[in-house]
Design a protein around this motif. Structure first.
Motif, PDB file in Angstrom:
ATOM      1  N   LYS A 109       0.844  -1.200   0.000  1.00 39.18           N
ATOM      2  CA  LYS A 109       0.000   0.000   0.000  1.00 39.18           C
ATOM      3  C   LYS A 109       0.877   1.248   0.000  1.00 39.18           C
ATOM      4  CE  LYS A 109      -3.736  -2.378   2.365  1.00 39.18           C
ATOM      5  NZ  LYS A 109      -4.310  -2.725   3.677  1.00 39.18           N
ATOM      6  N   ALA A 110       1.361   1.609  -1.193  1.00 34.96           N
ATOM      7  CA  ALA A 110       2.347   2.681  -1.302  1.00 34.96           C
ATOM      8  C   ALA A 110       1.790   4.030  -0.841  1.00 34.96           C
ATOM      9  CB  ALA A 110       2.857   2.768  -2.734  1.00 34.96           C
ATOM     10  N   ALA A 111       0.563   4.349  -1.247  1.00 31.44           N
ATOM     11  CA  ALA A 111       0.019   5.667  -0.915  1.00 31.44           C
ATOM     12  C   ALA A 111      -0.163   5.824   0.591  1.00 31.44           C
ATOM     13  CB  ALA A 111      -1.314   5.890  -1.633  1.00 31.44           C
ATOM     14  N   ALA A 112      -0.715   4.791   1.214  1.00 29.53           N
ATOM     15  CA  ALA A 112      -0.914   4.841   2.668  1.00 29.53           C
ATOM     16  C   ALA A 112       0.430   4.899   3.384  1.00 29.53           C
ATOM     17  CB  ALA A 112      -1.705   3.623   3.131  1.00 29.53           C
ATOM     18  N   ALA A 113       1.419   4.146   2.858  1.00 27.92           N
ATOM     19  CA  ALA A 113       2.745   4.159   3.465  1.00 27.92           C
ATOM     20  C   ALA A 113       3.358   5.550   3.373  1.00 27.92           C
ATOM     21  CB  ALA A 113       3.647   3.134   2.794  1.00 27.92           C
ATOM     22  N   ALA A 114       3.225   6.179   2.187  1.00 24.50           N
ATOM     23  CA  ALA A 114       3.787   7.522   2.007  1.00 24.50           C
ATOM     24  C   ALA A 114       3.170   8.491   3.000  1.00 24.50           C
ATOM     25  CB  ALA A 114       3.563   7.996   0.569  1.00 24.50           C
ATOM     26  N   SER A 115       1.867   8.375   3.205  1.00 27.50           N
ATOM     27  CA  SER A 115       1.261   9.346   4.125  1.00 27.50           C
ATOM     28  C   SER A 115       1.692   9.064   5.568  1.00 27.50           C
ATOM     29  CB  SER A 115      -0.254   9.434   3.929  1.00 27.50           C
ATOM     30  OG  SER A 115      -0.878   8.370   4.565  1.00 27.50           O
ATOM     31  N   ALA A 116       1.940   7.789   5.911  1.00 32.42           N
ATOM     32  CA  ALA A 116       2.459   7.484   7.255  1.00 32.42           C
ATOM     33  C   ALA A 116       3.868   8.066   7.425  1.00 32.42           C
ATOM     34  CB  ALA A 116       2.467   5.979   7.495  1.00 32.42           C
ATOM     35  N   PHE A 117       4.708   7.921   6.401  1.00 37.60           N
ATOM     36  CA  PHE A 117       6.057   8.491   6.492  1.00 37.60           C
ATOM     37  C   PHE A 117       5.991  10.023   6.619  1.00 37.60           C
ATOM     38  CE2 PHE A 117       7.615   4.589   3.990  1.00 37.60           C
ATOM     39  CZ  PHE A 117       7.968   3.921   5.155  1.00 37.60           C
ATOM     40  N   ARG A 118       5.053  10.634   5.875  1.00 38.16           N
ATOM     41  CA  ARG A 118       4.919  12.096   5.961  1.00 38.16           C
ATOM     42  C   ARG A 118       4.436  12.512   7.350  1.00 38.16           C
ATOM     43  NH1 ARG A 118       3.311  12.008   0.226  1.00 38.16           N
ATOM     44  NH2 ARG A 118       5.092  12.890  -0.891  1.00 38.16           N
ATOM     45  N   LYS A 119       3.522  11.733   7.881  1.00 41.74           N
ATOM     46  CA  LYS A 119       3.035  12.023   9.228  1.00 41.74           C
ATOM     47  C   LYS A 119       4.186  11.894  10.240  1.00 41.74           C
ATOM     48  CE  LYS A 119      -0.753  11.050  12.412  1.00 41.74           C
ATOM     49  NZ  LYS A 119      -1.832  10.132  12.800  1.00 41.74           N
ATOM     50  N   ALA A 120       4.996  10.852  10.040  1.00 43.17           N
ATOM     51  CA  ALA A 120       6.159  10.662  10.920  1.00 43.17           C
ATOM     52  C   ALA A 120       7.054  11.901  10.877  1.00 43.17           C
ATOM     53  CB  ALA A 120       6.948   9.425  10.488  1.00 43.17           C
ATOM     54  N   LEU A 121       7.261  12.419   9.657  1.00 40.74           N
ATOM     55  CA  LEU A 121       8.147  13.585   9.504  1.00 40.74           C
ATOM     56  C   LEU A 121       7.520  14.855  10.048  1.00 40.74           C
ATOM     57  CD1 LEU A 121       9.576  12.643   6.023  1.00 40.74           C
ATOM     58  CD2 LEU A 121      10.916  12.979   8.116  1.00 40.74           C
ATOM     59  N   SER A 122       6.196  14.939   9.990  1.00 38.73           N
ATOM     60  CA  SER A 122       5.577  16.150  10.547  1.00 38.73           C
ATOM     61  C   SER A 122       5.664  16.112  12.078  1.00 38.73           C
ATOM     62  CB  SER A 122       4.133  16.290  10.064  1.00 38.73           C
ATOM     63  OG  SER A 122       3.311  15.364  10.726  1.00 38.73           O
ATOM     64  N   LEU A 123       5.636  14.911  12.643  1.00 40.92           N
ATOM     65  CA  LEU A 123       5.781  14.799  14.101  1.00 40.92           C
ATOM     66  C   LEU A 123       7.234  14.977  14.523  1.00 40.92           C
ATOM     67  CD1 LEU A 123       3.401  11.753  14.652  1.00 40.92           C
ATOM     68  CD2 LEU A 123       3.047  14.049  15.583  1.00 40.92           C
ATOM     69  N   ASP A 124       8.142  14.480  13.699  1.00 40.16           N
ATOM     70  CA  ASP A 124       9.562  14.569  14.022  1.00 40.16           C
ATOM     71  C   ASP A 124      10.373  14.793  12.743  1.00 40.16           C
ATOM     72  OD1 ASP A 124      12.160  14.330  14.791  1.00 40.16           O
ATOM     73  OD2 ASP A 124      11.981  12.315  15.642  1.00 40.16           O
ATOM     74  N   PRO A 125      10.609  16.073  12.409  1.00 35.75           N
ATOM     75  CA  PRO A 125      11.301  16.388  11.150  1.00 35.75           C
ATOM     76  C   PRO A 125      12.731  15.845  11.084  1.00 35.75           C
ATOM     77  CG  PRO A 125      10.284  18.343  12.114  1.00 35.75           C
ATOM     78  CD  PRO A 125      10.227  17.271  13.150  1.00 35.75           C
ATOM     79  N   THR A 126      13.299  15.439  12.235  1.00 35.33           N
ATOM     80  CA  THR A 126      14.672  14.928  12.217  1.00 35.33           C
ATOM     81  C   THR A 126      14.728  13.413  12.019  1.00 35.33           C
ATOM     82  OG1 THR A 126      14.797  14.502  14.598  1.00 35.33           O
ATOM     83  CG2 THR A 126      15.334  16.736  13.856  1.00 35.33           C
ATOM     84  N   LEU A 127      13.586  12.812  11.794  1.00 32.18           N
ATOM     85  CA  LEU A 127      13.545  11.351  11.663  1.00 32.18           C
ATOM     86  C   LEU A 127      13.967  10.954  10.238  1.00 32.18           C
ATOM     87  CD1 LEU A 127      12.833   8.991  13.547  1.00 32.18           C
ATOM     88  CD2 LEU A 127      10.553   9.008  12.558  1.00 32.18           C
TER      89      LEU A 127
END
Lengths: 318, 126
Positions: free
Chosen positions: A236-254
């Motif tokens: 599920k590439a699209a859902a994965a991309a949005s999870a990674f983006r969410k991760a980065l919005s929570l922690d931009p240094t990740l």
């Protein structure tokens, strides 16, 4: 003679142990998971026996005989902790090492989960390493109930149990069904435990353990990163991309999340977006973490190669 | 010089064996959750090649300790790189839970005294 020996071995303190490890209001109630099965151990085989006990309690139908070939080392006459943990994963149950203290152990029992403990029943010089399963405790008598060796219900004073448990650094695991979380989870240890399942369990199961983690730690970028990985493995590439983006919005240094986002974008043919992300990550990485930087450079060259081969996004970019 | 040659040969031999293993890792540049946790904790991250080598080593060690080879393969299959490395480096010293005591003579007497003093818990029924 005897009193002198007692002072020498330093075991004079005999106050009750359980009251301090119990929350207020819980200090009177006995807990005993009487439904926990019992498999008497064969010679040297407390490992397979106690593992069968906790796996069966977590809904796996398995007998010690079947576990012997998985955790027993004939030449060592025993079982290693790492192998106990690794075998649990193969049954699609999550082995989680609880915090090394009595109050967390008791809390797991109150949550209905038996706890697999590692003890040294002897002393440092003459160790007797042993696995047993704690199934309950009785504060009034300051005792613990264990499935241990050939005894279905071993009653041990809490003080003595604590001594034998301390000699292994208070090592204890719970065996979690899909979707179950420990009572008092540690974020990093929990995610590492789930991540360690990736080779043996399908992503669907990993997500079952990660969704409650998302509730427990809504602000954690790492949890979103782990969810992104599981979704990606599910295709599920699209859902994965949005999870990674969410991760980065929570922690931009990740940066691990940025690496995976870039990689995913490249794979989807979104090469320019992917290069943008990976270059941002490389800027942020500096020279601090050599392993991460190496991976980022690999990701970059892979996306570059795709760009040169003229790969283009088949649809819109995630 | 000879040593260098030997090293190169070993590495190349290792690489050729590896190719099949690595082929199956489609996402070579995707960082898994487990690896990320290791990176975050700043402990040593083990790449695929090192990881594969330690798998083979641990498998050999398990077989030496009496495990049959196909069981050994299954047993290492669910271990993390960290676990493999720990086993490879320390398998001889790691404690193995057996739950049984086989001592005689003076050691037995010492343990019996310690048991009566409430230090140990070796004997199930005294």
């Amino acid at each position: 003679m005897i009193p002198a020996f007692v002072v020498f071995t330093g075991c004079v303190s005999h106050g009750p142990v359980l009251p301090d490890a119990l929350p207020k209001g819980e200090s009177d109630s006995t807990v005993e998971l009487t439904e926990t099965p019992f498999f008497p151990q064969a010679r040297y085989q407390c490992g397979p026996a106690s593992l069968a006990t906790v796996l069966t309690s977590a809904g796996v139908d398995v007998r010690p005989q079947a576990l012997t070939s998985q955790v027993y080392l004939p030449e060592k006459h025993g079982s290693l902790q790492i192998e106990m943990v690794a075998a649990t994963r193969r049954y699609h149950r999550l082995p989680y090492r609880i915090n090394p203290n009595l109050s967390d152990l008791l809390a797991e029992l109150r949550a209905g989960r038996p706890v697999l403990v590692f003890q040294n029943l002897g002393v440092k010089m003459i160790p007797v390493w042993h696995y047993a399963v704690v199934v309950g405790y009785d504060p009034a008598n300051d005792v613990m109930f264990l499935r241990s060796g050939k005894e279905r219900r071993r009653v041990t004073s809490a003080g003595l149990f604590l001594k034998t448990w301390k000699r292994t650094g208070k090592w204890a695991i719970v065996v979690l069904r899909p979707g179950e979380m420990p009572v008092n989870p540690d974020l990093e240890r929990y995610l590492a435990a789930v991540g360690a399942m990736a080779k043996t369990a399908p992503p669907r199961l990993l997500l079952a353990w990660l969704r409650p983690a998302e509730k427990q730690w809504p602000q954690s970028g790492l949890v979103q990163f782990a969810i992104g990985n599981a979704l990606y493995d599910q295709g599920k590439a699209a859902a994965a991309a949005s999870a990674f983006r969410k991760a980065l919005s929570l922690d931009p240094t990740l940066l691990v999340a940025r690496n995976n986002l870039a990689y995913l974008l490249g794979r989807q043919g979104c090469v320019d977006q992917g290069l943008e992300e990976v270059d941002k990550a490389l800027d942020q990485a500096g020279d601090q973490n050599a392993d991460l930087k190496k991976t980022l450079l690999e990701t970059r060259s892979e996306i570059e190669a795709r760009k040169e081969s003229g790969a283009a996004a088949s649809g819109s970019c995630p | 010089m000879k040593a260098t040659m030997k090293l190169v040969v070993t590495v190349v031999a290792g690489m050729s064996l590896l190719s099949t293993t690595l082929m199956s890792v489609a996402n070579a540049a995707m960082i898994g959750t487990q690896s990320a946790m290791v990176m975050e904790q700043r402990s040593e991250y083990i790449g695929d090649i090192k990881n594969w080598l330690s798998q083979e080593n641990v498998k050999k060690q398990l077989v030496q300790l009496g495990v049959n080879p196909s069981d050994a393969s299954e047993r290492i299959s669910s271990m993390t790189p960290d676990e493999l490395r720990t086993l490879h480096q320390r398998i001889d010293e790691l404690p193995a839970g057996a739950g049984l005591l086989e001592v005689i003579g003076i050691v037995f007497v010492v343990l019996l005294i310690l048991e009566l003093l409430g230090v140990t818990n070796v004997f199930s029924r005294i």
